[in-house]
Design a protein around this motif. Structure first.
Motif, PDB file in Angstrom:
ATOM      1  N   CYS A 101      48.396  -3.470  45.930  1.00  0.00           N
ATOM      2  CA  CYS A 101      47.312  -3.452  44.950  1.00  0.00           C
ATOM      3  C   CYS A 101      47.271  -4.749  44.144  1.00  0.00           C
ATOM      4  O   CYS A 101      48.300  -5.229  43.669  1.00  0.00           O
ATOM      5  CB  CYS A 101      47.489  -2.287  43.976  1.00  0.00           C
ATOM      6  N   THR A 129      42.628   2.695  49.146  1.00  0.00           N
ATOM      7  CA  THR A 129      42.981   4.021  48.592  1.00  0.00           C
ATOM      8  C   THR A 129      41.786   4.934  48.348  1.00  0.00           C
ATOM      9  O   THR A 129      41.977   6.078  47.937  1.00  0.00           O
ATOM     10  CB  THR A 129      43.776   3.930  47.269  1.00  0.00           C
ATOM     11  N   CYS A 169      42.440   0.368  43.626  1.00  0.00           N
ATOM     12  CA  CYS A 169      43.620  -0.380  44.068  1.00  0.00           C
ATOM     13  C   CYS A 169      43.130  -1.421  45.054  1.00  0.00           C
ATOM     14  O   CYS A 169      43.161  -1.218  46.262  1.00  0.00           O
ATOM     15  CB  CYS A 169      44.643   0.554  44.710  1.00  0.00           C
ATOM     16  N   GLN A 191      44.704   6.412  40.694  1.00  0.00           N
ATOM     17  CA  GLN A 191      44.250   5.399  39.764  1.00  0.00           C
ATOM     18  C   GLN A 191      42.771   5.143  40.019  1.00  0.00           C
ATOM     19  O   GLN A 191      42.225   5.605  41.020  1.00  0.00           O
ATOM     20  CB  GLN A 191      45.059   4.100  39.912  1.00  0.00           C
TER      21      GLN A 191
END
Length: 216
Positions: free
Chosen positions: A46, A87, A30, A27
């Motif tokens: 997250c 992340t 996070c 993504q």
């Protein structure tokens, strides 16, 4: 059957390589959050992307106080300091040195370090593993010089100048960890037994006791 064994061995090897460092995010970001009502990724939950702010990706680093026995101060900037690092697989640290100050031998179990000298002159080095005969690699670094310390290997930095020094270290993990060798051996909780340390270092227990007094 041999084909099955080969596939199992291949997958095990591929898995160990794939997870040798922080996994790549799936993504945009996070941002770490302490609540347990988020999505669990890479050790931190997250934050709801709709609640993310610019401040989640920002911090300010002040010069470190080097008034201590070692004459150095490491100021980390990890996921603990910037939640938005969660992340992303990187972090950094500012290291301040008084004249002759030392960042003592230590390791980062989860990250490679790349260091640049901002001010001053540093004597730096790392020690290779047993399979490479514990070879010592050292270099004297001046302003603008860069040096790499491979993941997991014991390394150090010493200010060999008569003025303050500053370095910035980048690390290949959002939370690289640090194990300071002397603290771990002589200041653990509980203490490592005398039988272990006297045999490992080939000294008597009084030497170990004196060393432990420095870290209690």
């Amino acid at each position: 059957m041999k084909v099955v064994y080969f596939l199992v061995a291949f997958l095990a090897l591929a898995s160990s390589i794939a997870f040798a460092y922080d996994p790549s995010p799936l993504q945009d970001f996070c941002v770490a959050v302490n609540e347990n009502n988020g999505v669990f990724v890479n050790g931190k939950f997250c934050k709801d992307p709709k609640l993310v702010k610019a401040e989640d990706f920002f911090t300010h680093v002040e010069p470190g106080n080097t008034s201590n026995k070692l004459g150095s101060k490491v100021t980390p900037v990890t996921v603990t300091e910037i939640a938005g690092l969660n992340t992303l697989g990187i972090s950094l640290a500012r290291i301040d040195f008084a004249p002759k100050g030392l960042n003592p031998p230590h390791t980062h179990p989860r990250g490679t370090e790349i260091l640049i000298v901002v001010e001053g002159t540093l004597y730096v080095g790392f020690v290779a593993s047993n399979q490479n005969n514990n070879t010592l690699f050292t270099k004297v670094l001046n302003k603008g010089d860069v040096f790499v310390f491979p993941i997991g290997l014991i390394h150090f930095q010493l200010n060999v100048g008569n003025v303050n020094a500053i370095a910035i270290a980048g690390l290949s993990s959002q939370n690289p960890g640090v194990i300071t060798i002397a603290n771990a051996l002589f200041g653990s909780t509980p203490l490592i037994s005398f039988e272990v340390l006297t045999k490992a270092f080939q000294v008597n227990k009084y030497v170990i006791q004196n060393l432990e007094k420095q870290f209690l």
